[in-house]
Design an enzyme around this catalytic site. Structure first.
Site: not given
Ligand SMILES: N#Cc1ccc(CCNc2nc3cc4nc(N)[nH]c(=O)c4cc3[nH]2)cc1
Ligand SMILES: [Zn+2]
Length: 370
Positions: A265, A92, A334, A308, A303, A305
């Site tokens: 974002d 940015d 997560h 998890c 999930c 991930c």
């Protein structure tokens, strides 16, 4: 170099599938970009961010200009090398951060004088300075230097600010020379549809390789953002990426994709993770809540991930209760995976022509009363 391939536009909405090609790799859109403001996605190693499926990350001109400063990044050989991230980076331009972080700033036609939020020293950023900083950072996608006006602002203020942002965009384009970096224009205009149209048309006439919709997600109701966004994307080229700045919750992402946005974002998923709030398929979950004391199920049973698959809500609640750093890391893993997987599922739903059904199913399960 930089290229955008529009692969498909949905039949039931403005949602679209695309691919962005950059010198550091390809990006399938729609995409959510994790934020690594100060050259790190907080608590994550670059390998972990990659393992989560992140294709591109964001960093900030304003912060890196103040610390560590451009001479160190230059000596490091640019931001990719400095932070050991070899996939695409978007930076940015400092516009938003100057206005949201620094004290007593003075906006002139030339640029913005402000005091560093770190040590109060006087600083100055202009379109040219912002482009020079981003050139040194070496990011693949750089943003024009703009003013993100506060919400609400008067029509007159937004008109003057938007016209100055357009003049600044011209200066950014004239000053930017690096062929291997794509400079995106940022459309402003506040919540005023006629000003959004003027801003979009002026910037589109400058032929940027991509465009962001700025000046949104600044405290306005979601309904207003949706209306302004729906109007604005009508004036954005079909064959160039469209980036909505500052959105990172499931509903904002769904609404943005539905209105033709390709990129987004936000610090939200990583910031709320560090406060112990996680997003799950059944809605948001505040892990310090006593009801999880002896809940040995994963944060989200649906999930995939690392968190998890290996830890329970009871363990996560314990980590946050005793301020263990591992808790921040596991919750971040997560939340980032949750949003990155959501965007993978959204891309699949556009591919299979069931985006709107997917959206309503998700909203029902997540508990959005829409
Ligand atoms: N947690 C959390 C959390 C923190 C911040 C936000 C709002 C982010 N919104 C936002 N970021 C922006 C960046 C921007 N950058 C530039 N250069 N210009 C913008 O108009 C602009 C507008 C934005 N709007 C939302 C959630
Ligand atoms: Zn998970």
């Amino acid at each position: 170099m930089f290229k955008f391939e529009l692969q498909k536009t949905a039949k039931d909405s403005k949602a679209r599938l695309g691919k962005i090609i950059t010198p550091h790799g390809e990006i399938e859109t729609p995409i959510f970009m994790p934020v690594g403001t100060r050259a790190t996605v907080k608590t994550m190693t670059p390998e972990e961010v990659k393992d989560l499926g992140a294709q591109i990350i964001l960093s900030n001109t304003y912060h890196l200009f103040l610390k560590p400063g451009m001479d160190i990044i230059e000596k490091a050989g640019g931001l990719h090398k400095f932070m050991n991230w070899d996939k695409p980076i978007l930076t940015d331009s400092g516009g938003f951060q100057v206005f949201s972080l620094s004290g007593n700033r003075k906006i002139t036609e030339e640029g913005v004088e402000f005091r560093s939020h770190i040590d109060g020293s006087k600083k100055f950023i202009s379109p040219e300075v912002s482009i020079d900083i981003q050139n040194t950072l070496g990011s693949d996608i750089i943003m024009a230097f703009d003013e993100c006006a506060p919400y609400p602002s008067s029509y007159e203020y937004i008109y003057d600010s938007m016209m100055r942002t357009t003049r600044w965009a011209e200066r950014c384009k004239a000053h930017h020379t690096r062929e291997d970096q794509a400079l995106f224009g940022i459309i402003q205009g506040g919540m005023y549809k006629d000003l959004r149209e003027i801003s979009a048309k002026d910037l589109v006439s400058m032929d940027f390789p991509g465009y962001a919709v700025g000046g949104l997600s600044v405290g306005e109701p979601l309904e207003i953002m949706n209306e302004v966004l729906d109007h604005t994307t009508e004036f954005m080229p079909q064959n160039k990426p469209r980036y909505l700045m500052g959105v990172g919750s499931p509903d904002y992402l769904f609404e943005a994709v539905e209105r033709g946005i390709d990129m987004a974002d936000c610090v939200l998923p990583t910031r709320i993770a560090r406060n112990g709030t996680v997003m799950t398929s059944q809605g948001k979950l505040v892990i310090k809540n006593a009801k999880y004391k002896e809940d040995f199920s994963p944060l989200d049973p649906e999930c995939d991930c690392y968190t998890c698959r290996n830890y329970s809500r009871a363990y996560m609640r314990h980590l946050f209760n005793v301020d263990e750093i591992l808790g921040l890391r596991l919750a971040t893993i997560h939340n980032l995976r949750f949003l990155i997987k959501l965007m993978e599922d959204i891309r699949e739903s556009i591919r299979g022509d069931y985006f709107l059904e997917f959206k309503s199913d998700f909203y029902r399960k997540y508990g959005y009363n829409k």
